[in-house]
Write an enzyme that holds these catalytic residues in place. Structure first.
Site, PDB file in Angstrom:
ATOM      1  N   LYS A  43     -13.900   3.683  -6.030  1.00 23.71           N
ATOM      2  CA  LYS A  43     -13.510   4.665  -5.015  1.00 23.71           C
ATOM      3  C   LYS A  43     -12.012   4.579  -4.753  1.00 23.71           C
ATOM      4  O   LYS A  43     -11.411   3.509  -4.851  1.00 23.71           O
ATOM      5  CB  LYS A  43     -14.304   4.460  -3.718  1.00 23.71           C
ATOM      6  CG  LYS A  43     -14.070   3.154  -3.001  1.00 23.71           C
ATOM      7  CD  LYS A  43     -14.942   3.056  -1.750  1.00 23.71           C
ATOM      8  CE  LYS A  43     -14.655   1.788  -0.961  1.00 23.71           C
ATOM      9  NZ  LYS A  43     -13.313   1.732  -0.379  1.00 23.71           N
ATOM     10  N   LYS A  52     -14.930  -2.434   1.971  1.00 23.92           N
ATOM     11  CA  LYS A  52     -13.723  -2.491   1.162  1.00 23.92           C
ATOM     12  C   LYS A  52     -12.667  -1.555   1.751  1.00 23.92           C
ATOM     13  O   LYS A  52     -12.981  -0.537   2.357  1.00 23.92           O
ATOM     14  CB  LYS A  52     -14.018  -2.090  -0.285  1.00 23.92           C
ATOM     15  CG  LYS A  52     -14.912  -3.092  -1.016  1.00 23.92           C
ATOM     16  CD  LYS A  52     -14.191  -4.411  -1.239  1.00 23.92           C
ATOM     17  CE  LYS A  52     -15.067  -5.425  -1.945  1.00 23.92           C
ATOM     18  NZ  LYS A  52     -16.134  -5.955  -1.096  1.00 23.92           N
ATOM     19  N   ASP A  53     -11.406  -1.916   1.534  1.00 21.66           N
ATOM     20  CA  ASP A  53     -10.291  -1.167   2.100  1.00 21.66           C
ATOM     21  C   ASP A  53     -10.352   0.303   1.719  1.00 21.66           C
ATOM     22  O   ASP A  53     -10.698   0.659   0.581  1.00 21.66           O
ATOM     23  CB  ASP A  53      -8.969  -1.755   1.608  1.00 21.66           C
ATOM     24  CG  ASP A  53      -8.778  -3.193   2.034  1.00 21.66           C
ATOM     25  OD1 ASP A  53      -8.069  -3.431   3.016  1.00 21.66           O
ATOM     26  OD2 ASP A  53      -9.367  -4.079   1.379  1.00 21.66           O
ATOM     27  N   ARG A  54      -9.961   1.136   2.678  1.00 17.56           N
ATOM     28  CA  ARG A  54      -9.944   2.577   2.413  1.00 17.56           C
ATOM     29  C   ARG A  54      -8.712   2.972   1.605  1.00 17.56           C
ATOM     30  O   ARG A  54      -8.824   3.710   0.618  1.00 17.56           O
ATOM     31  CB  ARG A  54      -9.965   3.349   3.734  1.00 17.56           C
ATOM     32  CG  ARG A  54      -9.921   4.857   3.540  1.00 17.56           C
ATOM     33  CD  ARG A  54     -10.127   5.598   4.837  1.00 17.56           C
ATOM     34  NE  ARG A  54     -10.158   7.032   4.607  1.00 17.56           N
ATOM     35  CZ  ARG A  54     -10.495   7.928   5.520  1.00 17.56           C
ATOM     36  NH1 ARG A  54     -10.840   7.539   6.740  1.00 17.56           N
ATOM     37  NH2 ARG A  54     -10.508   9.214   5.232  1.00 17.56           N
ATOM     38  N   ARG A  72       0.818  -1.213   0.000  1.00 22.54           N
ATOM     39  CA  ARG A  72       0.000   0.000   0.000  1.00 22.54           C
ATOM     40  C   ARG A  72       0.854   1.266   0.000  1.00 22.54           C
ATOM     41  O   ARG A  72       0.599   2.211   0.761  1.00 22.54           O
ATOM     42  CB  ARG A  72      -0.952   0.045   1.193  1.00 22.54           C
ATOM     43  CG  ARG A  72      -1.898  -1.143   1.325  1.00 22.54           C
ATOM     44  CD  ARG A  72      -2.729  -0.963   2.592  1.00 22.54           C
ATOM     45  NE  ARG A  72      -3.379  -2.165   3.033  1.00 22.54           N
ATOM     46  CZ  ARG A  72      -4.636  -2.493   2.747  1.00 22.54           C
ATOM     47  NH1 ARG A  72      -5.363  -1.719   2.002  1.00 22.54           N
ATOM     48  NH2 ARG A  72      -5.163  -3.608   3.214  1.00 22.54           N
TER      49      ARG A  72
END
Length: 336
Positions: free
Chosen positions: A47, A76-78, A18
């Site tokens: 997003k 869902k992951d930010r 990430r």
């Protein structure tokens, strides 16, 4: 998560995961198509760096409906680029101009009509494309681990996201079971964290025994692609063949009231770990959670990898709903 045992020894790489949202891409797989008619708008949304709950609130505000009118299948992951489906109940209202949704980090890519609200958990799985940056370590050993993961899978641990910041949800669950009052939404998260902690402890013990992808005496089997399970029954050539083709998996407990269905060595292990976490086990039983099962083995589908340079590695794979991409990566690399 770092204290949980690995299936294939210490990971051969270190890397950064990430480094930016584009390095962690997730695409939801619903497993069915929209009806094409009905009072719900089914939206395919991309997003970046945005929280799923926040997107749901903003969609409701933009459509002029109550927040309860918006549904989605999963969080869902930010810190990622994610594509997922939302439903918005319009109840006789026309569709707004979704292209005018006023947030640059969120795009409505497609919209169609559907007859039902999208419910939590109503998805088949997720596709991931991940890039590891600043990779260091033994590339030949990493290739071997990737081949092992493709062939055998990985232990199906609950990921660190389930346990909150610095793993604090388990301590909060213990406090809740001890009498501390919490609101309804927080209670649900804490119950899940307590169950996940017991499951991970059982799975860790089985990894240490070399029995996370093979049965113990008294095993309960999870049917792939469903929440169904069966057993115990004597291990047979027919079960071995089904295990080899990933039709079934050994399972672990999602703790609740009553006794787990396992017997023999499997049952003794599970009951021992529940006894070591007696406050969590008793709290889950008192909350009237049912005894359920979760596969111990996670097999990434269509696992592929390619080196993008000397220090960048791209991974792509598909996982069933409820599984964590980070538990695949942890077998390969220690990440920051």
């Amino acid at each position: 998560m770092s204290d949980l045992p690995y299936a294939f020894g210490e990971p051969p790489l270190t890397a950064r995961l990430r480094a930016g949202p584009e390095d962690f891409q997730v695409e939801e797989i619903l497993g069915y198509d929209a009806d094409g008619a009905g009072e719900h708008a089914l939206l395919w949304v991309e997003k970046r760096g945005a929280n799923t709950d926040w997107v749901a609130r903003e969609l409701a505000k933009f459509a002029g409906v109550a927040q309860v009118a918006v549904g989605y299948a999963g969080m869902k992951d930010r810190n990622a680029v994610t594509r997922q489906t939302f439903s918005v109940q319009l109840a006789g209202k026309p569709d707004p101009d979704w292209s005018a949704f006023p947030h640059a980090e969120v795009k409505v890519l497609a919209a169609t009509r559907h007859s039902r609200k999208l419910k939590r958990g109503a998805l088949r799985g997720n596709r991931f494309v991940l890039v590891l940056r600043a990779v260091q370590g033994d590339r030949a050993a990493a290739e071997k681990v990737l081949e092992q993961i493709a062939a055998q899978g990985v232990p199906n641990y609950f990921g660190e996201q389930r346990f909150g910041r610095e793993g604090g949800n388990v301590a909060q669950a213990r406090a809740m079971f001890g009498g501390r009052r919490v609101d309804r939404d927080q209670r649900s998260f804490l119950l899940s964290a307590a169950r996940s902690h017991i499951f991970n402890a059982v799975l860790a013990a089985r990894v240490e025994r070399g029995a996370w992808d093979s049965p113990l005496d008294g095993e309960i089997w999870s049917l792939a692609g469903s929440r169904s399970w069966f057993g115990p029954e004597p291990f047979s050539a027919a079960l071995a063949e089904r295990l080899a083709r990933a039709d079934i998996h050994p399972s672990g407990p999602l703790w609740g009231q009553g006794e787990p269905p396992t017997l023999g060595e499997a049952g003794e292990l599970e009951r021992g770990i529940a006894a070591a976490n007696s406050d969590l086990a008793a709290g889950l039983a008192a909350a009237r959670m049912d005894q359920e099962r979760r596969p111990l083995r996670l097999l990434p589908k269509d696992l592929r990898w390619r080196w993008l340079g000397d220090d960048a590695l791209e991974l792509s794979f598909e996982l069933p709903a409820g599984a964590y991409a980070t538990v695949v990566v942890r077998e390969l690399a220690s990440t920051s």
